[in-house]
Motif scaffolding. Sequence first.
Motif, mmCIF file in Angstrom:
data_model
loop_
_atom_site.group_PDB
_atom_site.id
_atom_site.type_symbol
_atom_site.label_atom_id
_atom_site.label_comp_id
_atom_site.label_asym_id
_atom_site.label_seq_id
_atom_site.Cartn_x
_atom_site.Cartn_y
_atom_site.Cartn_z
ATOM 1 N N LEU A 40 25.958 30.904 -16.034
ATOM 2 C CA LEU A 40 24.821 31.487 -15.336
ATOM 3 C C LEU A 40 23.510 30.750 -15.641
ATOM 4 O O LEU A 40 22.753 30.440 -14.717
ATOM 5 N N PRO A 41 23.235 30.415 -16.915
ATOM 6 C CA PRO A 41 22.023 29.632 -17.158
ATOM 7 C C PRO A 41 22.048 28.295 -16.426
ATOM 8 O O PRO A 41 21.021 27.862 -15.873
ATOM 9 N N ALA A 42 23.217 27.658 -16.373
ATOM 10 C CA ALA A 42 23.296 26.377 -15.658
ATOM 11 C C ALA A 42 23.019 26.588 -14.172
ATOM 12 O O ALA A 42 22.286 25.813 -13.549
ATOM 13 N N ILE A 43 23.589 27.660 -13.614
ATOM 14 C CA ILE A 43 23.367 27.930 -12.192
ATOM 15 C C ILE A 43 21.880 28.150 -11.924
ATOM 16 O O ILE A 43 21.304 27.586 -10.984
ATOM 17 N N VAL A 44 21.252 28.954 -12.790
ATOM 18 C CA VAL A 44 19.822 29.203 -12.608
ATOM 19 C C VAL A 44 19.063 27.887 -12.709
ATOM 20 O O VAL A 44 18.176 27.597 -11.897
ATOM 21 N N ALA A 45 19.437 27.044 -13.677
ATOM 22 C CA ALA A 45 18.713 25.783 -13.866
ATOM 23 C C ALA A 45 18.829 24.903 -12.632
ATOM 24 O O ALA A 45 17.830 24.400 -12.117
ATOM 25 N N TYR A 46 20.050 24.719 -12.101
ATOM 26 C CA TYR A 46 20.098 23.802 -10.965
ATOM 27 C C TYR A 46 19.590 24.428 -9.680
ATOM 28 O O TYR A 46 19.175 23.717 -8.767
ATOM 29 N N THR A 47 19.572 25.768 -9.637
ATOM 30 C CA THR A 47 18.940 26.397 -8.478
ATOM 31 C C THR A 47 17.439 26.126 -8.494
ATOM 32 O O THR A 47 16.843 25.775 -7.465
ATOM 33 N N VAL A 48 16.827 26.259 -9.679
ATOM 34 C CA VAL A 48 15.399 25.965 -9.794
ATOM 35 C C VAL A 48 15.140 24.521 -9.400
ATOM 36 O O VAL A 48 14.213 24.205 -8.647
#
Lengths: 471, 342
Positions: B308-316
């Motif tokens: 989830l943190p990775a998903i948030v990071a690449y979404t940003v």
Amino acid sequence: MEALDTLLLSRIQFGTNIAFHILFPTINIALCWFLVYFRLRHDAARGTPAARAWEEAYYLWTKVFALSFALGVVSGITMSFQFGTNWPGYMERVGNIAGPLLGYEVLTAFFLEATFLGIMLFGRGRVSDRVHLVATLMVAAGTTLSAFWILSLNSWMQTPAGFTVIDGRYHAQDWFAIVFNPSFPYRLAHKLLASTLTAAFLVAGLSAYQLLRGTGNAGTGLALRTGVIAAAIAAPLQIFAGDLHGLNTLQHQPAKIAAIEGIWHTERGAALTLFGIPNERERRTDYAVQLPRMASLVLAHDLDAELQGLDAFPGAHPPVAPVFWGFRVMVGMGVLMLALSWALAWRLWRRRARPAAEGPPFTRLQLRLLAAMTFSGWIATLAGWIVTEVGRQPFMIYGQLRTADLVAQHAPGTVLATLLVYLAVYAFLLVSYVLVLMYMARHPAMPTPEAPQGATAATPIGGPGWTGKEA
Amino acid sequence: MDWPTLLPLVFMAVMGLALLAYVVLDGYDLGVGVLLPFATESEKDLMVASIGPFWDANETWLVLGVGVLLVAFPLAHGVVLSALYLPVAVMLVGLILRGVSFDFRVKARAARKGMWNAFFAAGSFMAAAAQGWMLGRYLTAFVHGTWTDLFALGIAITLPTAYAMLGAGWLIMKTDGSLQEKAVRWARTLLWPMGAALVAISLATPLVSPTVFAKWFAMPQFLGLLPIPVACIAAWLAAFHVTRRPKVVQAGYGWVVFGSTVLVFVLAFLGLAYSIYPYIVIDKLTVWQAASAHESLVVIFAGVAVTLPAIVAYTVFMYRVFWGKASPLSYTAPAGPLTEES
Ligand code: HDD
Ligand code: HEM
Ligand code: HEM
């Protein structure tokens, strides 16, 4: 209406949805790697006229990819609701195992591909070339990963392993055994190769169509050659993988093999049926064309080996005709693909040293054959899935849970109504998709190069002489 | 609280947040779709271009939302989705029509563009309305009756309105010139029905659901919850203020419209979460009754914690790449000769 009960309708609906869905992932999983290849060739050719040609190939196939991806995504979202709306019993019983596998697919694959897709499609010029390449690789990795997880689940349903049952609910005992269940490696290899073949024939077939219509550009020849060569490599591998897959199935799902081969009674030295019409009522194959004792040889590598027939599985074997026919359609397509791709690859090989000026390497007849095979991968893939999925019946989880016990009790009319709507939407979209693909092929939209014609003569497959206009 | 008791709650939170992210993110792009018929032909292209790179990732939050429902609460998954069979089908058909129109409208022959634009708008509206209807059915524990059905119908009309408001806020941020002015006008008009509907729903929810009534209208809680409606009113007033003053938008504060609408969504979500807890199917199944086996939750929790943190990071990262005003989309570098695609 008795015949069309909720169970049957729900099965038809699920089968229709997944069959529609799988058409597009099958293309995209491999097409994305084709795009990576076009990109890399373009980068390697930077500064030469060939770069332009690779760019043109990249450009047209990105358009096809974007369209196919959109169809894959929306039909996939439909899939993720199907379990709950139509098969609630499924998650209630095996949710502890199916849930994490699907969850990992969403977390590791869907977000990756969906997020980087935007950058891959529209990010050129906004990010550096390197970041763009990384984004493209992420999308390719994401589609392949999603195939990994979903096939792991699908294989677990075929050859369940690594679980215990407590009070009717399935609990995970060994995740490694669950993910890498006995049929998974074969299924994954077979599916990835199926995807490669599907995309290869789509690329080659549509390019051939462009040449026949005289609407190709410098990229068309490159795409055509790439597709033919990829198919020539993948086709024999696929037949090899399929053979191993069949042996694995014999070990774990002998009833399915009996249906595939149309072996009704357990016997020694069983004959191999090439063609025939399975007759479920009389439990025999009418008009069978058979090779004596060959089935025993092919499946058990012994002319006198005993093979279990369908009579060994009373009430627990699949309907024979769809499995029997599906298998023959798939294998038939595989053989056709091998024959055509090798014949054309051989021609390319013989002419590799000749200058393009001598004209295109393929005759119009050969181009027509390729164009006719554009969607052959779809046919083989669907046929293969019917063998696999119908062959698993009457079980949802092979040997464990029966499909009939897991269905949602909606009124048949309700399911029929949604089924008809889905069918109408899918039929419309399928026709639109194929028409738009042909339209795009006729209007590849890359303007002809500003550079003088001669400047592109050095492209690997033949530059201007080979845009098909003269062919 | 021990670990096996806590984990189902954690997943309830993850599911809630995924659905909140979905409603806000796909909300703005569905909203843009709902507004499409009110724009001119060239504006339509820009509107679609403003959401083109985002919509697929936005929809993935819905897949995560049902995914968590299925992964963590398999017993509720079947109950909820079989009860919502028809609206789910309507939503899916809507999402299908909308999703494919993104590509068909620019790739099919030009004469067909109008048809795909119509599918785009109709699909967006169908999906939004079906989602509203589902929320209404869910809050009334799937009981059919005149009042509960009217209640669901009310939400089915409200949600597309609220999405359109989000969409207008998005367009104010992502466009300029006449389209931006038009978006401000849309937002100004939409504020009224949206505000009225929110008030009506807030009053109706405790009336149709005794469970919700009991939780809100008891003394210390009521005071503790007061900030939610108060902040909602403040957010509405902020949007009202900005949409009336073109100068404020010109000065770069157009994002306030989007921001305050998002705030309203977040507050409504918190209010709902409070109303529902600890049920996952109101009055029928609690979070713990519906949860998967502990060992499966642990396996998936590890995955969520890492990805989830990775998903948030690449979404940003992705939002940063497409930051700023929208421009026509192209598959090639802008310097290249080919810029007619979207
Ligand atoms: C994750 C699980 C899964 C996956 C990846 C697939 N299937 Fe499947 N399939 C099922 C899980 C399933 C199922 C839920 O188990 C069904 C529904 C009802 C049933 O009998 O099995 C089924 C049934 C089913 C049927 C109807 C068979 C019958 O009822 O006799 C067909 C034709 C297909 N599938 C075709 C496909 C295709 C073309 C797939 C390619 C992607 C596919 N399936 C992947
Ligand atoms: C029951 C089975 C299936 C379910 C529930 C399912 C679910 C989904 C969902 C929800 C999406 C959209 C993801 C997004 O938002 O980007 C999707 C896309 C995708 N699915 Fe499936 N799927 C199933 C079967 C399969 C199979 C069997 C394969 C491959 C072998 C597959 C491969 C893909 C791929 C590659 C995508 C990306 C979109 C595309 O390439 O078109 N899926 N699927
Ligand atoms: C010509 C040789 C081929 C052989 C011997 C072969 C063999 C098999 C077998 C035995 C199965 C059933 C697996 C099971 O028991 O569940 C299968 C499934 C399948 N086949 Fe083939 N196959 C061949 C060619 C192809 C081709 C050319 C394609 C597509 C381009 C294809 C696509 C599939 C698919 C999609 C499945 C279902 C997924 C799976 O279970 O892996 N096959 N194949």
